[in-house]
Scaffold this motif. Structure first.
Motif, PDB file in Angstrom:
ATOM      1  N   ASP A  69       0.827  -1.212   0.000  1.00  0.00           N
ATOM      2  CA  ASP A  69       0.000   0.000   0.000  1.00  0.00           C
ATOM      3  C   ASP A  69       0.853   1.250   0.000  1.00  0.00           C
ATOM      4  O   ASP A  69       0.554   2.217  -0.697  1.00  0.00           O
ATOM      5  N   ARG A  70       1.917   1.243   0.805  1.00  0.00           N
ATOM      6  CA  ARG A  70       2.783   2.412   0.880  1.00  0.00           C
ATOM      7  C   ARG A  70       3.417   2.706  -0.480  1.00  0.00           C
ATOM      8  O   ARG A  70       3.471   3.847  -0.924  1.00  0.00           O
ATOM      9  N   TYR A  71       3.886   1.646  -1.137  1.00  0.00           N
ATOM     10  CA  TYR A  71       4.467   1.812  -2.466  1.00  0.00           C
ATOM     11  C   TYR A  71       3.444   2.360  -3.447  1.00  0.00           C
ATOM     12  O   TYR A  71       3.735   3.248  -4.241  1.00  0.00           O
ATOM     13  N   VAL A  72       2.245   1.808  -3.397  1.00  0.00           N
ATOM     14  CA  VAL A  72       1.209   2.215  -4.342  1.00  0.00           C
ATOM     15  C   VAL A  72       0.849   3.682  -4.123  1.00  0.00           C
ATOM     16  O   VAL A  72       0.735   4.449  -5.081  1.00  0.00           O
ATOM     17  N   ASP A  73       0.706   4.097  -2.863  1.00  0.00           N
ATOM     18  CA  ASP A  73       0.385   5.494  -2.568  1.00  0.00           C
ATOM     19  C   ASP A  73       1.470   6.420  -3.078  1.00  0.00           C
ATOM     20  O   ASP A  73       1.190   7.433  -3.712  1.00  0.00           O
ATOM     21  N   ALA A  74       2.720   6.070  -2.789  1.00  0.00           N
ATOM     22  CA  ALA A  74       3.843   6.898  -3.222  1.00  0.00           C
ATOM     23  C   ALA A  74       3.843   7.019  -4.736  1.00  0.00           C
ATOM     24  O   ALA A  74       4.004   8.108  -5.289  1.00  0.00           O
ATOM     25  N   THR A  75       3.629   5.907  -5.411  1.00  0.00           N
ATOM     26  CA  THR A  75       3.645   5.899  -6.871  1.00  0.00           C
ATOM     27  C   THR A  75       2.501   6.716  -7.436  1.00  0.00           C
ATOM     28  O   THR A  75       2.659   7.431  -8.413  1.00  0.00           O
ATOM     29  N   ARG A  76       1.345   6.628  -6.785  1.00  0.00           N
ATOM     30  CA  ARG A  76       0.201   7.387  -7.266  1.00  0.00           C
ATOM     31  C   ARG A  76       0.504   8.879  -7.193  1.00  0.00           C
ATOM     32  O   ARG A  76       0.210   9.629  -8.109  1.00  0.00           O
ATOM     33  N   MET A  77       1.118   9.297  -6.104  1.00  0.00           N
ATOM     34  CA  MET A  77       1.463  10.705  -5.959  1.00  0.00           C
ATOM     35  C   MET A  77       2.475  11.126  -7.020  1.00  0.00           C
ATOM     36  O   MET A  77       2.333  12.160  -7.661  1.00  0.00           O
ATOM     37  N   ILE A  78       3.499  10.300  -7.201  1.00  0.00           N
ATOM     38  CA  ILE A  78       4.545  10.619  -8.174  1.00  0.00           C
ATOM     39  C   ILE A  78       3.954  10.697  -9.579  1.00  0.00           C
ATOM     40  O   ILE A  78       4.194  11.653 -10.307  1.00  0.00           O
ATOM     41  N   SER A  79       3.142   9.717  -9.947  1.00  0.00           N
ATOM     42  CA  SER A  79       2.635   9.723 -11.315  1.00  0.00           C
ATOM     43  C   SER A  79       1.644  10.855 -11.527  1.00  0.00           C
ATOM     44  O   SER A  79       1.563  11.408 -12.621  1.00  0.00           O
ATOM     45  N   ALA A  80       0.919  11.250 -10.492  1.00  0.00           N
ATOM     46  CA  ALA A  80       0.026  12.406 -10.624  1.00  0.00           C
ATOM     47  C   ALA A  80       0.840  13.651 -10.944  1.00  0.00           C
ATOM     48  O   ALA A  80       0.482  14.432 -11.825  1.00  0.00           O
ATOM     49  N   VAL A  81       1.954  13.824 -10.225  1.00  0.00           N
ATOM     50  CA  VAL A  81       2.818  14.985 -10.445  1.00  0.00           C
ATOM     51  C   VAL A  81       3.408  14.941 -11.858  1.00  0.00           C
ATOM     52  O   VAL A  81       3.403  15.936 -12.577  1.00  0.00           O
ATOM     53  N   VAL A  82       3.883  13.776 -12.253  1.00  0.00           N
ATOM     54  CA  VAL A  82       4.484  13.623 -13.582  1.00  0.00           C
ATOM     55  C   VAL A  82       3.459  13.912 -14.673  1.00  0.00           C
ATOM     56  O   VAL A  82       3.727  14.663 -15.604  1.00  0.00           O
ATOM     57  N   LEU A  83       2.262  13.335 -14.537  1.00  0.00           N
ATOM     58  CA  LEU A  83       1.217  13.560 -15.537  1.00  0.00           C
ATOM     59  C   LEU A  83       0.844  15.028 -15.612  1.00  0.00           C
ATOM     60  O   LEU A  83       0.631  15.568 -16.692  1.00  0.00           O
ATOM     61  N   GLN A  84       0.755  15.671 -14.460  1.00  0.00           N
ATOM     62  CA  GLN A  84       0.402  17.078 -14.415  1.00  0.00           C
ATOM     63  C   GLN A  84       1.454  17.900 -15.159  1.00  0.00           C
ATOM     64  O   GLN A  84       1.135  18.724 -16.006  1.00  0.00           O
TER      65      GLN A  84
END
Length: 94
Positions: A69-84
């Motif tokens: 879960d921790r990995y998934v949350d971190a990745t979700r945040m990172i990919s949101a920033v990257v996509l933005q």
């Protein structure tokens, strides 16, 4: 590879760039997700499972799911920033 070539071809043929973008993102996301989960599973299992047996103890399985879960949350945040950044950076180019 072959997917990238067909995508480039689609862009040259004047297909809807939005659709092409989505296609590219889907392909990347899929490859990335598979890679990601393999890595996460290995890391989390290595971290959580100290003495491998035929089955996980409840402590071990809790540890693995929290770790994932921790990995998934971190990745979700990172990919949101990257996509933005990516979509924001591209809109000025047209």
């Amino acid at each position: 590879g072959h997917a990238a070539r067909s995508t480039a071809g689609a862009i040259m043929n004047g297909e809807n760039p939005e659709a092409v973008m989505h296609q590219v993102q889907a392909e990347l996301a899929n490859a990335y997700a598979q890679e990601f989960f393999t890595t996460v599973r290995e890391k989390c299992f290595a971290k959580c499972i100290t003495k491998p047996g035929s089955s996980l103890s409840s402590g071990e399985s809790t540890c693995v799911s929290r770790c994932t879960d921790r990995y998934v949350d971190a990745t979700r945040m990172i990919s949101a920033v990257v996509l933005q950044a990516y979509s924001g950076g591209n809109s000025g180019m047209q």
